[in-house]
Design a protein around this motif. Sequence first.
Motif: not given
Length: 133
Positions: A51-59, A115-123
């Motif tokens: 429900a929030s915007p996501i900012s992708i920083n790198s792959f 997302i929402d100020g939290q760094q995450m990683t999707a795989h």
Amino acid sequence: MTIRQVVQRGGVNGIPATPSPGNLTISVRTSHPLKGENWYAPDVTVTNSSASPISINSFELAAKSVVYGNKRQEGYPVVLASGETRPLRLWFDLREDIWKTFSKEAADLRVNYVIDGQQMTAHANIIGERLSY
């Protein structure tokens, strides 16, 4: 050779097939590179299912104990609105040819995002298979 995303449950080589948080979905199109190529340029589509915007920083691509950075870094960060789907261009220069990189174990395509100020990683897990004729 065929390189494809692992989609079944249970994973490959003990790596879960779906370890990503539910915020970001990665879809990697199946490709058929030539055996001697020493680069991998997957067609990747990402979907923001939060429900929030996501900012992708790198792959990154982790394969055979080596982590490769995406060589196509122009335009980052990429911001995805809630519900947005976008294709992204990636390019990884490999130390070995594509067959050696993908033939024995699954590789891990990682998307680093905020997302929402939290760094995450999707795989997404990627495997290579020999074509049979």
